[in-house]
Design a protein around this motif. Structure first.
Motif, PDB file in Angstrom:
ATOM      1  N   PRO A 100     -49.093 -30.668 -45.060  1.00 45.58           N
ATOM      2  CA  PRO A 100     -48.566 -30.435 -46.570  1.00 45.58           C
ATOM      3  C   PRO A 100     -47.047 -30.943 -46.789  1.00 45.58           C
ATOM      4  O   PRO A 100     -46.273 -30.506 -46.260  1.00 45.58           O
ATOM      5  CB  PRO A 100     -48.675 -28.764 -46.618  1.00 45.58           C
ATOM      6  N   ALA A 101     -47.318 -31.711 -47.792  1.00 50.86           N
ATOM      7  CA  ALA A 101     -45.802 -32.667 -48.021  1.00 50.86           C
ATOM      8  C   ALA A 101     -45.178 -31.679 -48.848  1.00 50.86           C
ATOM      9  O   ALA A 101     -45.694 -30.575 -49.405  1.00 50.86           O
ATOM     10  CB  ALA A 101     -46.092 -33.686 -49.135  1.00 50.86           C
ATOM     11  N   GLY A 102     -43.603 -31.694 -48.715  1.00 52.24           N
ATOM     12  CA  GLY A 102     -42.779 -30.714 -49.344  1.00 52.24           C
ATOM     13  C   GLY A 102     -41.349 -31.568 -49.352  1.00 52.24           C
ATOM     14  O   GLY A 102     -41.258 -32.730 -49.192  1.00 52.24           O
ATOM     15  N   ASP A 103     -40.392 -30.648 -49.623  1.00 52.12           N
ATOM     16  CA  ASP A 103     -39.092 -31.273 -49.502  1.00 52.12           C
ATOM     17  C   ASP A 103     -38.244 -30.141 -48.765  1.00 52.12           C
ATOM     18  O   ASP A 103     -37.950 -29.152 -49.237  1.00 52.12           O
ATOM     19  CB  ASP A 103     -38.494 -31.189 -51.047  1.00 52.12           C
ATOM     20  N   HIS A 104     -37.883 -30.306 -47.535  1.00 50.55           N
ATOM     21  CA  HIS A 104     -37.280 -29.496 -46.528  1.00 50.55           C
ATOM     22  C   HIS A 104     -36.009 -30.096 -45.856  1.00 50.55           C
ATOM     23  O   HIS A 104     -36.003 -31.404 -45.684  1.00 50.55           O
ATOM     24  CB  HIS A 104     -38.225 -28.957 -45.419  1.00 50.55           C
ATOM     25  N   ASP A 105     -35.127 -29.291 -45.464  1.00 52.12           N
ATOM     26  CA  ASP A 105     -33.798 -29.650 -44.814  1.00 52.12           C
ATOM     27  C   ASP A 105     -34.582 -30.048 -43.464  1.00 52.12           C
ATOM     28  O   ASP A 105     -33.851 -31.068 -42.601  1.00 52.12           O
ATOM     29  CB  ASP A 105     -32.983 -28.890 -44.793  1.00 52.12           C
ATOM     30  N   LEU A 106     -35.212 -29.233 -42.715  1.00 48.13           N
ATOM     31  CA  LEU A 106     -35.652 -29.278 -41.468  1.00 48.13           C
ATOM     32  C   LEU A 106     -37.093 -29.172 -40.887  1.00 48.13           C
ATOM     33  O   LEU A 106     -37.732 -28.292 -41.650  1.00 48.13           O
ATOM     34  CB  LEU A 106     -34.697 -28.599 -40.646  1.00 48.13           C
ATOM     35  N   ALA A 107     -37.614 -29.884 -40.164  1.00 48.96           N
ATOM     36  CA  ALA A 107     -38.829 -29.507 -39.564  1.00 48.96           C
ATOM     37  C   ALA A 107     -39.009 -29.244 -37.917  1.00 48.96           C
ATOM     38  O   ALA A 107     -38.043 -29.986 -37.372  1.00 48.96           O
ATOM     39  CB  ALA A 107     -39.984 -30.418 -39.886  1.00 48.96           C
ATOM     40  N   LEU A 108     -39.406 -28.410 -37.371  1.00 48.76           N
ATOM     41  CA  LEU A 108     -39.418 -28.260 -36.154  1.00 48.76           C
ATOM     42  C   LEU A 108     -40.787 -28.231 -35.367  1.00 48.76           C
ATOM     43  O   LEU A 108     -41.832 -27.679 -36.037  1.00 48.76           O
ATOM     44  CB  LEU A 108     -38.993 -26.484 -35.828  1.00 48.76           C
ATOM     45  N   VAL A 109     -40.828 -29.002 -34.553  1.00 47.09           N
ATOM     46  CA  VAL A 109     -42.225 -29.616 -33.914  1.00 47.09           C
ATOM     47  C   VAL A 109     -41.994 -28.832 -32.402  1.00 47.09           C
ATOM     48  O   VAL A 109     -41.175 -29.417 -31.523  1.00 47.09           O
ATOM     49  CB  VAL A 109     -42.441 -30.987 -33.883  1.00 47.09           C
ATOM     50  N   LEU A 110     -43.110 -28.241 -32.185  1.00 40.86           N
ATOM     51  CA  LEU A 110     -43.164 -27.801 -30.635  1.00 40.86           C
ATOM     52  C   LEU A 110     -44.370 -28.717 -29.913  1.00 40.86           C
ATOM     53  O   LEU A 110     -45.532 -28.336 -30.074  1.00 40.86           O
ATOM     54  CB  LEU A 110     -43.670 -26.244 -30.615  1.00 40.86           C
ATOM     55  N   SER A 138     -33.720 -25.185 -45.770  1.00 39.58           N
ATOM     56  CA  SER A 138     -35.459 -25.122 -46.409  1.00 39.58           C
ATOM     57  C   SER A 138     -35.682 -25.588 -44.876  1.00 39.58           C
ATOM     58  O   SER A 138     -35.669 -26.774 -44.627  1.00 39.58           O
ATOM     59  CB  SER A 138     -35.400 -25.911 -47.274  1.00 39.58           C
ATOM     60  N   VAL A 139     -36.631 -24.624 -44.501  1.00 35.39           N
ATOM     61  CA  VAL A 139     -37.547 -25.254 -43.068  1.00 35.39           C
ATOM     62  C   VAL A 139     -39.112 -25.468 -43.397  1.00 35.39           C
ATOM     63  O   VAL A 139     -39.367 -24.418 -43.933  1.00 35.39           O
ATOM     64  CB  VAL A 139     -37.149 -24.324 -41.847  1.00 35.39           C
ATOM     65  N   ALA A 140     -39.486 -26.345 -43.099  1.00 27.92           N
ATOM     66  CA  ALA A 140     -40.935 -26.504 -43.009  1.00 27.92           C
ATOM     67  C   ALA A 140     -41.671 -25.750 -42.148  1.00 27.92           C
ATOM     68  O   ALA A 140     -41.281 -24.910 -41.278  1.00 27.92           O
ATOM     69  CB  ALA A 140     -41.264 -27.940 -42.827  1.00 27.92           C
ATOM     70  N   PRO A 141     -42.900 -25.729 -42.445  1.00 24.42           N
ATOM     71  CA  PRO A 141     -44.095 -24.790 -41.469  1.00 24.42           C
ATOM     72  C   PRO A 141     -43.651 -25.561 -40.107  1.00 24.42           C
ATOM     73  O   PRO A 141     -43.567 -26.723 -39.970  1.00 24.42           O
ATOM     74  CB  PRO A 141     -45.361 -25.088 -41.945  1.00 24.42           C
ATOM     75  N   LEU A 142     -43.808 -24.373 -39.166  1.00 21.07           N
ATOM     76  CA  LEU A 142     -43.688 -24.854 -37.691  1.00 21.07           C
ATOM     77  C   LEU A 142     -44.845 -25.720 -37.472  1.00 21.07           C
ATOM     78  O   LEU A 142     -45.981 -25.460 -37.777  1.00 21.07           O
ATOM     79  CB  LEU A 142     -43.579 -23.861 -36.628  1.00 21.07           C
ATOM     80  N   VAL A 143     -44.764 -26.798 -36.531  1.00 25.34           N
ATOM     81  CA  VAL A 143     -45.935 -27.734 -35.909  1.00 25.34           C
ATOM     82  C   VAL A 143     -45.966 -27.606 -34.662  1.00 25.34           C
ATOM     83  O   VAL A 143     -45.169 -27.981 -33.836  1.00 25.34           O
ATOM     84  CB  VAL A 143     -45.787 -29.023 -36.538  1.00 25.34           C
ATOM     85  N   LEU A 144     -47.240 -27.031 -34.255  1.00 25.07           N
ATOM     86  CA  LEU A 144     -47.540 -27.228 -32.690  1.00 25.07           C
ATOM     87  C   LEU A 144     -48.316 -28.334 -32.383  1.00 25.07           C
ATOM     88  O   LEU A 144     -49.438 -28.676 -32.864  1.00 25.07           O
ATOM     89  CB  LEU A 144     -48.180 -25.992 -32.407  1.00 25.07           C
ATOM     90  N   ALA A 159     -44.258 -36.839 -42.993  1.00 29.22           N
ATOM     91  CA  ALA A 159     -45.460 -36.218 -43.607  1.00 29.22           C
ATOM     92  C   ALA A 159     -45.045 -34.784 -44.268  1.00 29.22           C
ATOM     93  O   ALA A 159     -45.414 -34.555 -45.484  1.00 29.22           O
ATOM     94  CB  ALA A 159     -46.476 -35.859 -42.707  1.00 29.22           C
ATOM     95  N   LEU A 160     -44.080 -34.038 -43.753  1.00 32.89           N
ATOM     96  CA  LEU A 160     -43.716 -32.855 -44.167  1.00 32.89           C
ATOM     97  C   LEU A 160     -42.629 -32.946 -45.115  1.00 32.89           C
ATOM     98  O   LEU A 160     -42.318 -31.880 -45.888  1.00 32.89           O
ATOM     99  CB  LEU A 160     -43.052 -31.768 -43.091  1.00 32.89           C
ATOM    100  N   GLY A 161     -42.016 -34.171 -45.346  1.00 37.04           N
ATOM    101  CA  GLY A 161     -40.913 -34.333 -46.192  1.00 37.04           C
ATOM    102  C   GLY A 161     -39.419 -33.866 -45.752  1.00 37.04           C
ATOM    103  O   GLY A 161     -38.774 -33.197 -46.491  1.00 37.04           O
ATOM    104  N   ALA A 162     -39.265 -33.830 -44.433  1.00 35.52           N
ATOM    105  CA  ALA A 162     -37.886 -33.201 -43.901  1.00 35.52           C
ATOM    106  C   ALA A 162     -37.184 -34.385 -43.452  1.00 35.52           C
ATOM    107  O   ALA A 162     -37.374 -35.344 -43.365  1.00 35.52           O
ATOM    108  CB  ALA A 162     -38.431 -32.545 -42.518  1.00 35.52           C
ATOM    109  N   ARG A 163     -35.946 -33.868 -43.981  1.00 35.36           N
ATOM    110  CA  ARG A 163     -34.694 -34.899 -43.762  1.00 35.36           C
ATOM    111  C   ARG A 163     -34.325 -34.924 -42.578  1.00 35.36           C
ATOM    112  O   ARG A 163     -33.735 -36.035 -41.901  1.00 35.36           O
ATOM    113  CB  ARG A 163     -33.555 -34.567 -44.898  1.00 35.36           C
ATOM    114  N   ILE A 164     -34.441 -33.884 -41.503  1.00 35.76           N
ATOM    115  CA  ILE A 164     -34.127 -33.851 -40.302  1.00 35.76           C
ATOM    116  C   ILE A 164     -35.499 -33.348 -39.552  1.00 35.76           C
ATOM    117  O   ILE A 164     -36.082 -32.227 -39.891  1.00 35.76           O
ATOM    118  CB  ILE A 164     -32.946 -33.131 -39.732  1.00 35.76           C
TER     119      ILE A 164
END
Length: 248
Positions: A100-110, A138-144, A159-164
């Protein structure tokens, strides 16, 4: 005085899990040390080949109070053997992956990396500690991510639209560290980013490595600095103390 008291190496051995001052029997190792080595090698091999258990990760996140949704993705490596033989495939998302595309400060990938065990044991505690230190972000959904290398975070973050993006990945097991978690930070993630454009916090594995508060304090400081600087990697320096305030 006991034999242990007479051994000048006993204090060092008690302070580290590294294989030091092993002694010798003739021109080889003592039997006990040889058996310890074989056991440690077996544990390391098991850590590499243990399948990533999504249900276990979900349960650990819930127990840690992490309320973010968890999405699952896979790399182009179809199985563990291919993943180990073709590192390049572990850096690419499987064909047809949709996020899902978005506008987030951060994405966390496990990411399982080379030690899914590290993700099972330490990812949830680390994520919870990190989120506690980022109010207002603003944190995107976690991704495993299954069969994943660090660079898989680049297309995921884009893809998530995360700046970091921060990839929490199981590190290559050693003979005394089969459960070490690494954190890799990349500003403006997108395919083609070089390793020199990332920052790494290694050896998150309490009680023998960094604690969750220690790792989270360092990561939060790097995230704030990366956002201000607009970059990560060799241009972003860790100016914190060797042991952050979260120690203990």
């Amino acid at each position: 005085m006991s034999a242990v008291d007479n051994d000048p190496w006993s204090l060092l051995r008690g302070a580290t899990r590294a294989r030091v001052a092993l002694g010798r029997a003739g021109d080889g190792l003592p039997t006990g040390r040889e058996l310890e080595f074989r056991a440690a090698h077996a544990v390391a091999r098991d850590a590499v080949h243990t399948p990533l258990d999504a249900d276990r990760v979900r349960a650990a996140l819930a127990d840690a109070g992490v309320g973010l949704p968890l999405l699952e993705v896979r790399s182009q490596a179809p199985d563990r053997t291919t993943y180990l033989q073709r590192p390049d495939l572990g850096r690419r998302l499987a064909d047809g992956t949709e996020l899902p595309a978005g506008d987030h400060d951060l994405a966390l990938v496990l990411a399982d990396g080379l030690s899914p065990r590290a993700v099972h044991e330490h990812a949830a505690g680390t994520v919870a500690a990190v989120l506690d230190r980022l109010p207002g972000w603003s944190v995107a959904p976690l991704v495993l991510a299954h069969q994943a290398r660090v660079a898989l975070g680049d297309p995921v973050g884009e893809a998530l639209g995360a700046r970091i993006v921060v990839v929490l990945v199981g590190e290559r097991p050693g003979l005394s560290s089969a459960d070490s978690l690494g954190l890799y930070l990349t500003h403006d993630p997108r395919p083609g980013r070089a390793d020199s454009e990332r920052n790494c916090i290694s050896n998150v594995r309490p009680p023998h490595g960094l604690s969750y508060p220690q790792a989270a304090d360092t990561l939060a400081a790097l995230l704030q600095a990366a956002r201000q600087l607009g970059a990560s990697g060799v241009v972003l320096k860790d100016e914190g103390a060797a042991l952050p305030p979260g120690a203990g």
